[in-house]
Design a protein around this motif. Structure first.
Motif, mmCIF file in Angstrom:
data_model
loop_
_atom_site.group_PDB
_atom_site.id
_atom_site.type_symbol
_atom_site.label_atom_id
_atom_site.label_comp_id
_atom_site.label_asym_id
_atom_site.label_seq_id
_atom_site.Cartn_x
_atom_site.Cartn_y
_atom_site.Cartn_z
ATOM 1 N N ASP A 31 0.483 -1.560 -0.132
ATOM 2 C CA ASP A 31 -0.148 0.442 0.480
ATOM 3 C C ASP A 31 1.089 1.536 0.088
ATOM 4 O O ASP A 31 1.481 0.836 0.770
ATOM 5 C CB ASP A 31 -1.573 0.220 1.048
ATOM 6 C CG ASP A 31 -2.293 1.343 1.312
ATOM 7 O OD1 ASP A 31 -1.562 1.727 0.489
ATOM 8 O OD2 ASP A 31 -3.000 0.972 2.322
ATOM 9 N N LEU B 133 0.163 4.085 0.834
ATOM 10 C CA LEU B 133 0.561 4.730 2.132
ATOM 11 C C LEU B 133 0.832 4.146 3.025
ATOM 12 O O LEU B 133 1.185 5.195 4.557
ATOM 13 C CB LEU B 133 -1.178 5.142 2.634
ATOM 14 C CG LEU B 133 -2.096 5.532 2.204
ATOM 15 C CD1 LEU B 133 -3.639 5.376 2.545
ATOM 16 C CD2 LEU B 133 -2.450 6.250 1.546
ATOM 17 N N LEU C 35 -4.863 8.503 -6.935
ATOM 18 C CA LEU C 35 -5.492 9.853 -6.983
ATOM 19 C C LEU C 35 -6.712 9.526 -7.374
ATOM 20 O O LEU C 35 -6.332 9.207 -9.141
ATOM 21 C CB LEU C 35 -4.470 11.066 -6.743
ATOM 22 C CG LEU C 35 -3.940 10.723 -5.903
ATOM 23 C CD1 LEU C 35 -3.423 12.587 -5.806
ATOM 24 C CD2 LEU C 35 -3.688 9.865 -4.236
ATOM 25 N N VAL D 153 -7.055 5.451 -3.823
ATOM 26 C CA VAL D 153 -6.129 6.718 -2.887
ATOM 27 C C VAL D 153 -7.319 7.310 -3.488
ATOM 28 O O VAL D 153 -7.226 8.667 -3.721
ATOM 29 C CB VAL D 153 -5.207 6.758 -2.966
ATOM 30 C CG1 VAL D 153 -4.847 8.065 -1.776
ATOM 31 C CG2 VAL D 153 -4.395 5.651 -2.566
ATOM 32 N N ASP D 154 -8.751 7.373 -2.333
ATOM 33 C CA ASP D 154 -10.466 8.218 -3.285
ATOM 34 C C ASP D 154 -10.371 9.547 -2.030
ATOM 35 O O ASP D 154 -10.503 10.174 -2.274
ATOM 36 C CB ASP D 154 -11.189 7.732 -3.225
ATOM 37 C CG ASP D 154 -11.023 6.255 -3.997
ATOM 38 O OD1 ASP D 154 -10.157 6.384 -4.612
ATOM 39 O OD2 ASP D 154 -11.384 5.172 -4.224
ATOM 40 N N ASP E 263 -7.005 10.113 3.115
ATOM 41 C CA ASP E 263 -5.774 9.471 2.481
ATOM 42 C C ASP E 263 -5.178 9.926 1.197
ATOM 43 O O ASP E 263 -3.956 8.982 1.576
ATOM 44 C CB ASP E 263 -7.257 8.145 1.330
ATOM 45 C CG ASP E 263 -7.609 6.856 2.784
ATOM 46 O OD1 ASP E 263 -7.083 6.941 3.779
ATOM 47 O OD2 ASP E 263 -8.269 5.753 2.322
ATOM 48 N N GLN E 264 -6.289 10.549 0.948
ATOM 49 C CA GLN E 264 -4.609 11.297 -0.056
ATOM 50 C C GLN E 264 -3.982 12.001 0.592
ATOM 51 O O GLN E 264 -2.565 12.261 -0.098
ATOM 52 C CB GLN E 264 -5.259 12.276 -1.286
ATOM 53 C CG GLN E 264 -6.489 11.268 -1.821
ATOM 54 C CD GLN E 264 -7.363 12.262 -3.569
ATOM 55 O OE1 GLN E 264 -7.121 13.024 -2.807
ATOM 56 N NE2 GLN E 264 -7.977 11.246 -4.235
ATOM 57 N N LYS F 192 -2.363 11.273 3.620
ATOM 58 C CA LYS F 192 -1.860 10.391 4.190
ATOM 59 C C LYS F 192 -1.308 9.534 2.989
ATOM 60 O O LYS F 192 0.588 9.325 3.397
ATOM 61 C CB LYS F 192 -2.700 9.086 4.744
ATOM 62 C CG LYS F 192 -3.246 9.122 5.841
ATOM 63 C CD LYS F 192 -3.842 7.885 6.593
ATOM 64 C CE LYS F 192 -4.917 8.061 7.477
ATOM 65 N NZ LYS F 192 -5.703 6.892 7.594
ATOM 66 N N ALA F 193 -1.228 9.552 1.704
ATOM 67 C CA ALA F 193 -0.256 9.292 0.403
ATOM 68 C C ALA F 193 1.159 10.474 0.632
ATOM 69 O O ALA F 193 1.867 10.148 0.138
ATOM 70 C CB ALA F 193 -1.012 9.055 -0.529
#
Length: 214
Positions: A110, A112, A132, A136-137, A141-142, A144-145
């Motif tokens: 992952d 992330l 994205l 990773v929506d 989460d983005q 965190k990405a």
């Protein structure tokens, strides 16, 4: 799946096989030509972004480069990344995509969790295309990405993010990256490349030094 799409996937899989150099280059040329005629975002990547990255230290000899998000057509990219002696790695969360990762340097995982998978500030460049909005929506989460991307990117290292306007909100307007990255142009290009004929957008960033904000 249409017959033309089956043929394209079969050709990509063929191109991914261990082949003599001459045959491998021939297969790659066929697939690149077909991809660039049908997918304008791939044309921009191959014809503009890779050459521009090559003018920086991002793809220079001994540079370490991470490609995030593997599909059959990404097998073409590793040799382009490594053309001047860079070392490419790949990662995808889907174990079925392992055959399309960089042979010998692919991780199923992952994005992330990049900070658990690679050493801190390991990569000179990270290339993240079509993730994205495709797994990773959420804004959480983005965010965190981008934090995970920042953890594994060297100070002043490059980040390329490709995304689609019909799949996710504009990450630049959301300010997701600004704590760790500065929106920055590649040589000869703007920091944002909007692809005509589709919804795809490419943004390029430079990693800020620790403790700095834009």
């Amino acid at each position: 799946m249409s017959n033309s799409r089956r043929l394209l996937v079969a050709t990509l899989k063929f191109a991914a096989r261990p082949l003599p150099a001459g045959m491998r280059n021939w297969a790659r040329q066929i697939v690149e030509t077909r991809m660039m005629s049908r997918f304008p975002d791939r044309a921009i990547l191959l014809q503009a972004l890779f050459p521009a990255l090559r003018q920086t230290s991002a793809l220079s000899k001994n540079a370490k480069v991470l490609w995030i998000g593997c599909r059959p057509y990404t097998v073409l990219y590793y040799s382009l990344i490594e053309q001047d002696g860079a070392e490419s790695w790949s990662i995808d969360i889907d174990p079925d995509m392992q055959p399309f990762g960089r042979p010998g340097r692919h991780i199923t995982g992952d994005m992330l969790e990049l900070h658990h998978l690679f050493p801190t500030t390991y990569f000179d460049a990270v290339l993240c295309n079509g993730v994205l909005g495709y797994g990773v929506d959420t804004p959480t989460d983005q965010l965190k990405a981008f934090e995970a991307l920042a953890t594994v990117t060297k100070p002043d290292g490059w980040l390329l993010v490709g995304w689609d306007t019909d799949q996710t909100a504009d990450p630049l307007k959301s300010g997701l990256a600004e704590r760790w990255f500065q929106h920055a142009p590649l040589p000869g290009l703007a920091a944002r490349s909007v692809v005509d004929g589709c919804t795809h957008v490419y943004d390029t960033y430079r990693r800020l030094h620790e403790g700095l904000t834009r």
